[in-house]
Design a protein around this motif. Structure first.
Motif, short mmCIF file in Angstrom:
data_model
loop_
_atom_site.label_atom_id
_atom_site.label_comp_id
_atom_site.label_asym_id
_atom_site.label_seq_id
_atom_site.Cartn_x
_atom_site.Cartn_y
_atom_site.Cartn_z
N THR A 169 -19.75 -22.48 56.09
CA THR A 169 -19.11 -21.27 56.07
C THR A 169 -19.98 -20.14 56.55
O THR A 169 -19.22 -19.12 57.09
N ILE A 170 -21.17 -20.08 56.23
CA ILE A 170 -21.89 -18.87 56.87
C ILE A 170 -22.03 -18.86 58.37
O ILE A 170 -21.86 -17.64 58.89
N ARG A 171 -22.06 -19.96 58.91
CA ARG A 171 -22.13 -20.25 60.42
C ARG A 171 -20.80 -19.56 61.00
O ARG A 171 -20.64 -18.84 61.81
N GLY A 172 -19.57 -20.06 60.17
CA GLY A 172 -18.34 -19.65 60.67
C GLY A 172 -17.94 -18.18 60.63
O GLY A 172 -17.53 -17.74 61.56
N LEU A 173 -18.54 -17.71 59.44
CA LEU A 173 -18.65 -16.22 59.20
C LEU A 173 -19.21 -15.37 60.33
O LEU A 173 -18.74 -14.27 60.75
N GLU B 191 -26.89 -13.15 58.11
CA GLU B 191 -26.20 -13.37 59.18
C GLU B 191 -24.69 -12.91 59.27
O GLU B 191 -24.18 -13.10 60.54
N ALA B 192 -24.09 -12.78 58.27
CA ALA B 192 -22.70 -12.54 58.17
C ALA B 192 -22.04 -11.19 57.77
O ALA B 192 -21.08 -11.22 57.34
N VAL B 193 -22.83 -10.10 57.80
CA VAL B 193 -22.52 -9.26 57.38
C VAL B 193 -21.45 -8.22 57.81
O VAL B 193 -20.54 -7.92 57.00
N MET B 194 -20.86 -8.59 59.05
CA MET B 194 -19.78 -8.11 59.65
C MET B 194 -18.54 -8.79 59.19
O MET B 194 -17.41 -7.94 58.68
N ALA B 195 -18.44 -10.19 58.83
CA ALA B 195 -17.33 -10.83 58.30
C ALA B 195 -17.12 -10.32 56.81
O ALA B 195 -16.29 -10.22 56.43
N PHE B 196 -18.23 -10.38 55.79
CA PHE B 196 -18.03 -10.04 54.57
C PHE B 196 -17.66 -8.43 54.44
O PHE B 196 -16.95 -8.44 53.69
N GLY B 197 -18.12 -7.70 55.35
CA GLY B 197 -17.54 -6.30 55.55
C GLY B 197 -16.01 -6.30 55.85
O GLY B 197 -15.34 -5.37 55.18
N ALA B 198 -15.59 -7.29 56.62
CA ALA B 198 -14.01 -7.30 56.85
C ALA B 198 -13.49 -7.70 55.48
O ALA B 198 -12.15 -7.32 55.53
N MET B 199 -13.86 -8.49 54.71
CA MET B 199 -13.22 -8.87 53.52
C MET B 199 -12.54 -7.57 52.64
O MET B 199 -12.00 -7.88 51.59
N GLY B 200 -13.46 -6.43 52.79
CA GLY B 200 -12.83 -5.51 51.77
C GLY B 200 -14.03 -5.06 50.91
O GLY B 200 -13.69 -4.28 50.15
N PHE B 201 -15.07 -5.41 50.87
CA PHE B 201 -16.20 -5.15 50.09
C PHE B 201 -16.66 -3.65 50.24
O PHE B 201 -16.77 -3.11 51.41
N GLY B 202 -17.05 -3.05 49.03
CA GLY B 202 -17.72 -1.75 49.31
C GLY B 202 -19.09 -1.71 49.80
O GLY B 202 -19.42 -0.47 50.33
N PHE B 203 -19.72 -2.72 49.56
CA PHE B 203 -21.15 -2.69 50.12
C PHE B 203 -21.51 -4.32 49.95
O PHE B 203 -20.87 -5.08 49.23
N ILE B 204 -22.72 -4.59 50.37
CA ILE B 204 -23.17 -6.06 50.45
C ILE B 204 -24.72 -6.07 50.25
O ILE B 204 -25.52 -5.28 50.77
N GLU B 205 -24.95 -6.87 49.48
CA GLU B 205 -26.20 -7.13 49.21
C GLU B 205 -26.76 -8.65 49.71
O GLU B 205 -26.30 -9.59 48.97
N VAL B 206 -27.81 -8.51 50.58
CA VAL B 206 -28.25 -9.73 51.20
C VAL B 206 -29.60 -10.04 50.73
O VAL B 206 -30.16 -9.26 49.99
N GLY B 207 -30.01 -11.22 51.08
CA GLY B 207 -31.11 -11.81 50.40
C GLY B 207 -31.06 -12.58 49.39
O GLY B 207 -30.11 -13.28 49.25
N THR B 208 -31.99 -13.33 48.72
CA THR B 208 -33.39 -12.41 48.62
C THR B 208 -34.26 -12.80 49.66
O THR B 208 -34.11 -14.02 50.14
N VAL B 209 -35.07 -11.96 50.31
CA VAL B 209 -35.91 -12.00 51.53
C VAL B 209 -37.16 -11.89 50.99
O VAL B 209 -37.44 -11.15 50.21
N THR B 210 -37.98 -12.84 51.62
CA THR B 210 -39.42 -12.71 51.40
C THR B 210 -40.42 -12.36 52.62
O THR B 210 -39.48 -12.59 53.73
N PRO B 211 -41.56 -12.00 52.64
CA PRO B 211 -42.09 -11.61 54.02
C PRO B 211 -42.17 -12.78 54.86
O PRO B 211 -41.92 -12.61 56.16
N LEU B 212 -42.68 -13.96 54.30
CA LEU B 212 -42.46 -15.09 55.32
C LEU B 212 -41.38 -15.94 54.92
O LEU B 212 -40.96 -16.29 53.91
N ALA B 213 -41.07 -16.77 56.00
CA ALA B 213 -39.84 -17.59 55.83
C ALA B 213 -40.41 -18.74 54.87
O ALA B 213 -41.39 -19.13 54.90
N GLN B 214 -39.44 -19.27 53.93
CA GLN B 214 -39.92 -20.27 53.06
C GLN B 214 -38.72 -21.24 52.85
O GLN B 214 -37.52 -20.78 53.01
N SER B 215 -39.09 -22.51 52.63
CA SER B 215 -37.72 -23.31 52.81
C SER B 215 -37.21 -23.43 51.30
O SER B 215 -36.15 -24.08 51.12
#
Length: 363
Positions: A24-28, A76-100
């Motif tokens: 879904t995220i990839r499609g969005l 990765e999909a902030v434009m698509a989520f914004g298109a859905m009509g959200f007033g704001f978007i919260e992304v993450g959680t992000v950490t300094p280094l990538a982790q699995s």
């Protein structure tokens, strides 16, 4: 008939939830790249009722409904989520280094309970990847939820949070300090009042340092709390957040409680979100609002599936609200449905604006 709920969802729910999530995220992401499409869809999806608009931290929000962290971990999909009509978007959680993150399976649907359980463990691509993803256009404010890497001991946690702020400052409309996920060992210990105040002060200090360095507008800093705190600990944590000078509270994260669940996955480890959290999170919003006494805005999250659910959190004291599980169960038209329904509820109950309704049942 509702296309998503009656046709697509039953088919999607036959497959592994994390596989469907990534698909879904990839499609969005791809849909968000189509020229002019996201803006056109947002124009159709976002209600224009003036009752829904409000200004917080000097920023305008076209709707009080936002997307909670955890769904778009790498922005990765902030434009698509914004298109859905959200007033704001919260992304993450992000950490300094990538982790699995934790081992799979780590995401479970509980359809009998209209809920989800996850033990993802802050799986993400790190701050460098997120900064690239957020360098492009956006249709609404984007908040960045920040955390520490799993290998970072708690005594060094502040350095991870500061690094997230430093590296993402130019692309974040707000920062959310996440100390309440149950899926990173020891993380919730940072909610202890003395530790929390010290950590938030570090984040605030780094934000101010970056403001001076970049001459960019200072983004608000919010703190996300867990719903499982003892009442005295919850009160102490709220006091610590206020004492540290944070600009807002997000109430609440996922819960470890399994009370009343019926699904076969009810015993899975991880944080529970969805309908079972609705009443508890609303009550905590009310308590937080009464304690803060209007000093900072509160964002209510947990169990929002309808406009009525959102309205109840606003009446309890939330200036903004967020959905996660509701989007999984309700589909991409849910943000527009909730916003339109919320505007109707405000008018019906005699409120001229969201701002007027905030905390009306908690005074």
């Amino acid at each position: 008939m509702h296309l998503y709920r009656d046709v697509l969802k039953p088919q999607l729910f036959r497959f592994d939830p994390e596989d469907i999530h990534h698909l879904t995220i990839r499609g969005l992401e791809l849909a968000g790249r189509v020229p002019l499409l996201p803006a056109a869809v947002r124009t159709a999806a976002l209600p224009t009722q003036p009752e829904l608009r409000q200004t917080l931290w000097g920023r305008e929000f076209a709707s009080p409904l936002g997307l909670a962290a955890g769904l778009d971990k790498n922005a990765e999909a902030v434009m698509a989520f914004g298109a859905m009509g959200f007033g704001f978007i919260e992304v993450g959680t992000v950490t300094p280094l990538a982790q699995s993150g934790n081992e799979r399976p780590r995401l479970f649907r509980l359809p009998e309970d209209t809920a989800l359980i996850n033990r993802m463990g802050f799986n993400n691509a790190g701050t460098e990847a997120m900064r690239r993803h957020l360098a492009g256009p956006r249709l609404c404010p984007v908040w960045v939820n920040i955390g520490k890497n799993k290998v970072t001991p708690n005594e060094d946690a502040a350095s991870d949070y500061r690094r997230c702020v430093a590296e993402l400052y130019p692309v974040a409309d707000a920062f959310v300090v996440n100390v309440s996920s149950p899926n990173t060992p020891g993380l919730r210990a940072l909610q202890a009042a003395s530790d929390l105040e010290a950590l938030v002060r570090e984040v605030m200090d780094e934000a101010e340092r970056q403001r001076v360095r970049t001459a960019l507008r200072l983004p608000p800093v919010l703190v996300k709390l867990a719903p499982d705190l003892h009442p005295a600990d919850f009160e102490a944590s709220v006091d610590a957040v206020l004492a540290a000078g944070a600009n807002g509270l997000i109430i609440s994260n996922t819960t470890l409680s399994r009370e009343g669940l019926r699904s076969e996955h009810r015993a899975e480890a991880g944080g529970l979100s969805g309908l079972p959290l609705r009443e508890r999170s609303t009550e905590l919003v009310r308590l937080g609002y009464q304690q803060a006494r209007g000093r900072v805005p509160i964002v209510g999250v947990g169990g929002i599936f309808t406009a009525q659910d959102a309205f109840e959190k606003i009446l309890a004291g939330a200036s903004l609200v967020e959905v996660y599980s509701g989007l999984i169960y309700g589909g991409p038209t849910l943000p527009a449905e909730i916003s339109r329904g919320l505007a109707e509820l405000l008018r019906r109950e005699g409120f001229r604006s969201v701002t007027e309704a905030v905390g009306a049942h908690s005074i």
